[in-house]
Design a protein around this motif. Structure first.
Motif, PDB file in Angstrom:
ATOM      1  N   ASN A 149       2.081  60.208   3.282  1.00  0.00           N
ATOM      2  CA  ASN A 149       2.717  60.027   1.982  1.00  0.00           C
ATOM      3  C   ASN A 149       3.367  58.645   1.883  1.00  0.00           C
ATOM      4  N   ASP A 150       4.065  58.259   2.946  1.00  0.00           N
ATOM      5  CA  ASP A 150       4.794  56.991   2.917  1.00  0.00           C
ATOM      6  C   ASP A 150       3.877  55.795   2.763  1.00  0.00           C
ATOM      7  N   ALA A 161       2.923  55.688  -0.809  1.00  0.00           N
ATOM      8  CA  ALA A 161       4.107  55.260  -1.569  1.00  0.00           C
ATOM      9  C   ALA A 161       4.254  53.740  -1.513  1.00  0.00           C
ATOM     10  N   ASN A 175       1.900  52.243  -3.929  1.00  0.00           N
ATOM     11  CA  ASN A 175       2.437  52.386  -5.291  1.00  0.00           C
ATOM     12  C   ASN A 175       3.496  51.325  -5.564  1.00  0.00           C
ATOM     13  N   ARG A 176       4.346  51.112  -4.545  1.00  0.00           N
ATOM     14  CA  ARG A 176       5.435  50.149  -4.700  1.00  0.00           C
ATOM     15  C   ARG A 176       4.881  48.737  -4.889  1.00  0.00           C
ATOM     16  N   ASP A 186       4.229  64.138  -4.926  1.00  0.00           N
ATOM     17  CA  ASP A 186       4.016  63.275  -3.767  1.00  0.00           C
ATOM     18  C   ASP A 186       3.387  61.964  -4.232  1.00  0.00           C
ATOM     19  N   ALA A 187       3.296  61.034  -3.308  1.00  0.00           N
ATOM     20  CA  ALA A 187       2.883  59.675  -3.676  1.00  0.00           C
ATOM     21  C   ALA A 187       1.444  59.619  -4.198  1.00  0.00           C
ATOM     22  N   ARG A 190       0.157  57.995  -7.564  1.00  0.00           N
ATOM     23  CA  ARG A 190      -0.880  56.955  -7.558  1.00  0.00           C
ATOM     24  C   ARG A 190      -1.906  57.220  -8.661  1.00  0.00           C
ATOM     25  N   TYR A 216      10.095  63.057  -0.298  1.00  0.00           N
ATOM     26  CA  TYR A 216       8.846  62.371  -0.617  1.00  0.00           C
ATOM     27  C   TYR A 216       9.093  61.062  -1.365  1.00  0.00           C
ATOM     28  N   ASP A 217       8.889  59.972  -0.650  1.00  0.00           N
ATOM     29  CA  ASP A 217       8.925  58.656  -1.295  1.00  0.00           C
ATOM     30  C   ASP A 217       7.719  58.567  -2.227  1.00  0.00           C
ATOM     31  N   LEU A 218       7.950  58.168  -3.467  1.00  0.00           N
ATOM     32  CA  LEU A 218       6.841  58.047  -4.427  1.00  0.00           C
ATOM     33  C   LEU A 218       6.456  56.591  -4.655  1.00  0.00           C
ATOM     34  N   GLY A 219       7.258  55.691  -4.062  1.00  0.00           N
ATOM     35  CA  GLY A 219       7.047  54.261  -4.294  1.00  0.00           C
ATOM     36  C   GLY A 219       8.038  53.698  -5.295  1.00  0.00           C
TER      37      GLY A 219
END
Ligand code: MG
Ligand code: ZN
Length: 214
Positions: A13-14, A17, A20-21, A93-94, A98, A126-129
Protein backbone atom coordinates in the motif's frame (compact mmCIF):
# COMPACT_ATOMS: atom_id res chain seq x y z
CA UNK A 1 2.85 -15.35 10.30
CA UNK A 2 -0.36 -13.37 10.44
CA UNK A 3 1.56 -10.26 11.41
CA UNK A 4 3.87 -10.69 8.46
CA UNK A 5 0.93 -10.79 6.02
CA UNK A 6 -0.50 -7.58 7.42
CA UNK A 7 2.88 -5.88 7.16
CA UNK A 8 3.28 -6.94 3.54
CA UNK A 9 -0.13 -5.55 2.67
CA UNK A 10 0.72 -2.22 4.26
CA UNK A 11 4.12 -2.16 2.55
CA UNK A 12 2.53 -2.68 -0.87
CA UNK A 13 0.00 0.00 0.00
CA UNK A 14 2.74 2.44 0.98
CA UNK A 15 4.57 2.15 -2.32
CA UNK A 16 1.36 2.87 -4.28
CA UNK A 17 0.67 5.76 -1.90
CA UNK A 18 4.11 7.16 -2.78
CA UNK A 19 3.19 6.98 -6.48
CA UNK A 20 -0.05 8.84 -5.76
CA UNK A 21 1.88 11.46 -3.82
CA UNK A 22 4.34 11.96 -6.68
CA UNK A 23 1.48 12.23 -9.18
CA UNK A 24 -0.31 14.85 -7.09
CA UNK A 25 2.91 16.82 -6.58
CA UNK A 26 3.71 16.72 -10.29
CA UNK A 27 0.46 18.66 -10.77
CA UNK A 28 1.30 21.05 -7.94
CA UNK A 29 -1.64 19.67 -5.97
CA UNK A 30 -2.13 19.47 -2.22
CA UNK A 31 -4.37 16.78 -0.78
CA UNK A 32 -6.27 15.93 2.39
CA UNK A 33 -7.59 12.63 3.73
CA UNK A 34 -10.76 13.21 5.82
CA UNK A 35 -11.28 10.56 8.48
CA UNK A 36 -14.16 10.27 10.97
CA UNK A 37 -16.75 7.88 12.30
CA UNK A 38 -19.94 7.59 10.20
CA UNK A 39 -22.12 10.68 10.33
CA UNK A 40 -19.63 13.13 11.84
CA UNK A 41 -19.96 15.48 8.87
CA UNK A 42 -17.15 14.83 6.40
CA UNK A 43 -19.34 15.43 3.36
CA UNK A 44 -20.92 18.44 5.06
CA UNK A 45 -17.44 19.88 5.61
CA UNK A 46 -16.68 19.44 1.90
CA UNK A 47 -19.98 21.14 0.98
CA UNK A 48 -19.27 23.98 3.40
CA UNK A 49 -15.78 24.40 1.93
CA UNK A 50 -17.21 24.74 -1.57
CA UNK A 51 -19.70 27.32 -0.24
CA UNK A 52 -16.94 29.33 1.48
CA UNK A 53 -14.38 29.11 -1.32
CA UNK A 54 -16.23 29.25 -4.65
CA UNK A 55 -12.97 30.11 -6.49
CA UNK A 56 -11.13 27.05 -5.18
CA UNK A 57 -10.63 24.44 -7.89
CA UNK A 58 -11.44 21.43 -5.75
CA UNK A 59 -11.51 17.78 -6.75
CA UNK A 60 -13.14 15.21 -4.48
CA UNK A 61 -12.83 11.46 -4.03
CA UNK A 62 -15.66 9.90 -2.04
CA UNK A 63 -15.19 6.56 -0.29
CA UNK A 64 -18.24 4.61 0.84
CA UNK A 65 -19.17 0.98 1.42
CA UNK A 66 -22.35 1.45 -0.61
CA UNK A 67 -24.24 4.07 -2.65
CA UNK A 68 -23.08 7.14 -4.56
CA UNK A 69 -25.05 9.52 -2.34
CA UNK A 70 -22.12 11.57 -1.08
CA UNK A 71 -20.68 11.94 -4.58
CA UNK A 72 -24.09 13.13 -5.79
CA UNK A 73 -24.16 15.80 -3.08
CA UNK A 74 -20.77 17.09 -4.21
CA UNK A 75 -21.50 16.79 -7.94
CA UNK A 76 -24.63 18.92 -7.47
CA UNK A 77 -22.31 21.77 -6.49
CA UNK A 78 -20.43 21.52 -9.79
CA UNK A 79 -17.27 19.95 -8.35
CA UNK A 80 -15.45 17.09 -10.11
CA UNK A 81 -15.97 14.01 -7.95
CA UNK A 82 -15.25 10.29 -8.15
CA UNK A 83 -17.04 7.77 -5.98
CA UNK A 84 -15.16 4.72 -4.77
CA UNK A 85 -17.63 2.06 -3.66
CA UNK A 86 -15.65 -0.38 -1.54
CA UNK A 87 -18.32 -3.14 -1.46
CA UNK A 88 -17.80 -3.88 2.18
CA UNK A 89 -14.24 -2.75 2.79
CA UNK A 90 -14.18 -0.41 5.77
CA UNK A 91 -11.35 1.84 4.53
CA UNK A 92 -9.81 3.21 1.36
CA UNK A 93 -6.42 1.99 0.22
CA UNK A 94 -3.88 3.59 -2.06
CA UNK A 95 -4.72 1.48 -5.10
CA UNK A 96 -8.38 2.53 -4.96
CA UNK A 97 -7.25 6.15 -4.84
CA UNK A 98 -4.80 5.58 -7.70
CA UNK A 99 -7.72 4.46 -9.91
CA UNK A 100 -9.87 7.38 -8.79
CA UNK A 101 -7.11 9.90 -9.56
CA UNK A 102 -7.13 8.85 -13.22
CA UNK A 103 -10.75 10.07 -13.37
CA UNK A 104 -10.05 13.58 -12.04
CA UNK A 105 -8.85 16.54 -14.17
CA UNK A 106 -5.71 16.94 -12.04
CA UNK A 107 -4.10 19.73 -14.05
CA UNK A 108 -7.24 21.87 -13.61
CA UNK A 109 -7.33 21.55 -9.80
CA UNK A 110 -5.82 23.30 -6.75
CA UNK A 111 -6.72 20.81 -4.04
CA UNK A 112 -7.93 17.21 -3.74
CA UNK A 113 -10.00 16.12 -0.75
CA UNK A 114 -10.38 12.39 -0.18
CA UNK A 115 -13.32 11.49 2.03
CA UNK A 116 -12.53 8.14 3.60
CA UNK A 117 -15.07 5.49 4.61
CA UNK A 118 -16.66 6.44 7.95
CA UNK A 119 -14.47 4.59 10.45
CA UNK A 120 -11.93 5.83 13.01
CA UNK A 121 -9.87 2.64 13.06
CA UNK A 122 -8.32 1.16 9.90
CA UNK A 123 -8.39 4.25 7.61
CA UNK A 124 -5.72 5.49 10.01
CA UNK A 125 -3.25 2.78 8.90
CA UNK A 126 -3.56 3.25 5.15
CA UNK A 127 -1.51 6.00 3.58
CA UNK A 128 -3.35 7.11 0.43
CA UNK A 129 -0.66 9.51 -0.76
CA UNK A 130 -2.26 12.54 0.88
CA UNK A 131 -0.31 15.43 2.36
CA UNK A 132 -2.28 15.45 5.60
CA UNK A 133 -5.01 13.65 7.49
CA UNK A 134 -7.85 15.65 9.03
CA UNK A 135 -9.93 13.95 11.71
CA UNK A 136 -13.52 15.09 12.15
CA UNK A 137 -15.26 14.41 15.46
CA UNK A 138 -18.81 15.58 16.08
CA UNK A 139 -20.07 16.88 19.41
CA UNK A 140 -22.81 14.23 19.93
CA UNK A 141 -20.20 11.46 19.72
CA UNK A 142 -18.89 12.50 23.12
CA UNK A 143 -15.67 13.88 24.54
CA UNK A 144 -13.95 10.51 24.87
CA UNK A 145 -13.38 9.93 21.13
CA UNK A 146 -9.77 11.20 21.05
CA UNK A 147 -8.64 9.17 24.05
CA UNK A 148 -10.37 6.02 22.73
CA UNK A 149 -8.96 6.37 19.21
CA UNK A 150 -5.49 7.75 19.90
CA UNK A 151 -3.86 6.58 16.66
CA UNK A 152 -5.86 8.87 14.38
CA UNK A 153 -5.25 11.76 16.79
CA UNK A 154 -1.51 11.02 16.68
CA UNK A 155 -1.47 11.04 12.87
CA UNK A 156 -3.85 13.92 12.15
CA UNK A 157 -2.64 17.38 11.13
CA UNK A 158 -5.92 18.91 12.31
CA UNK A 159 -8.91 17.95 14.46
CA UNK A 160 -12.24 19.43 13.41
CA UNK A 161 -14.97 19.35 16.06
CA UNK A 162 -18.21 19.57 14.08
CA UNK A 163 -21.89 20.06 15.06
CA UNK A 164 -21.00 22.79 17.55
CA UNK A 165 -24.63 23.96 17.25
CA UNK A 166 -25.65 20.80 19.16
CA UNK A 167 -23.33 21.49 22.11
CA UNK A 168 -26.11 22.96 24.32
CA UNK A 169 -28.04 19.67 23.96
CA UNK A 170 -25.11 17.32 24.59
CA UNK A 171 -23.06 16.58 27.68
CA UNK A 172 -19.83 16.86 25.78
CA UNK A 173 -16.96 18.59 27.55
CA UNK A 174 -15.15 20.15 24.59
CA UNK A 175 -12.27 21.42 26.70
CA UNK A 176 -11.70 17.89 28.03
CA UNK A 177 -11.89 16.50 24.49
CA UNK A 178 -9.20 18.89 23.30
CA UNK A 179 -7.09 18.34 26.42
CA UNK A 180 -7.14 14.59 25.80
CA UNK A 181 -6.25 15.11 22.14
CA UNK A 182 -3.28 17.26 23.11
CA UNK A 183 -2.14 14.67 25.64
CA UNK A 184 -1.65 12.45 22.57
CA UNK A 185 -0.35 15.11 20.19
CA UNK A 186 0.64 18.30 22.06
CA UNK A 187 0.66 20.61 19.04
CA UNK A 188 -2.54 19.39 17.41
CA UNK A 189 -4.71 22.23 16.13
CA UNK A 190 -8.41 21.88 16.93
CA UNK A 191 -11.21 23.85 15.29
CA UNK A 192 -14.73 23.95 16.69
CA UNK A 193 -17.32 24.60 14.04
CA UNK A 194 -20.77 23.85 12.70
CA UNK A 195 -21.16 23.02 9.03
CA UNK A 196 -24.91 23.42 9.56
CA UNK A 197 -24.89 26.99 10.89
CA UNK A 198 -21.56 28.15 9.47
CA UNK A 199 -20.20 29.01 12.91
CA UNK A 200 -16.41 28.71 13.00
CA UNK A 201 -16.01 28.07 9.28
CA UNK A 202 -13.76 31.12 8.82
CA UNK A 203 -11.04 29.44 10.93
CA UNK A 204 -11.30 26.31 8.76
CA UNK A 205 -10.98 28.40 5.59
CA UNK A 206 -7.95 30.16 7.08
CA UNK A 207 -6.35 26.83 8.01
CA UNK A 208 -7.04 25.49 4.52
CA UNK A 209 -5.49 28.55 2.83
CA UNK A 210 -2.39 28.20 5.00
CA UNK A 211 -2.20 24.48 4.28
CA UNK A 212 -2.38 25.15 0.54
CA UNK A 213 0.52 27.63 0.71
CA UNK A 214 2.64 25.28 2.81
MG1 MG B 1 -19.96 11.28 3.83
ZN1 ZN C 1 -10.93 -1.22 7.15
Amino acid sequence: MEIKVVRDVLKANDSIAEENRRLLRSHGLRSLNLISSPGAGKTSLIEATIGQLPELRLGVIEGDIATTRDAERVATLGIPVVQITTRGACHLDASMVRSALTELPLSALDLVIIENVGNLVCPTSYDLGEDAKVVVISVPEGADKPIKYPEIIRRARLMVVNKLDLAPHCDCDLDAMERDARSIQPKLTSLRLSCRTGQGLEAWVEWLEEFRQG
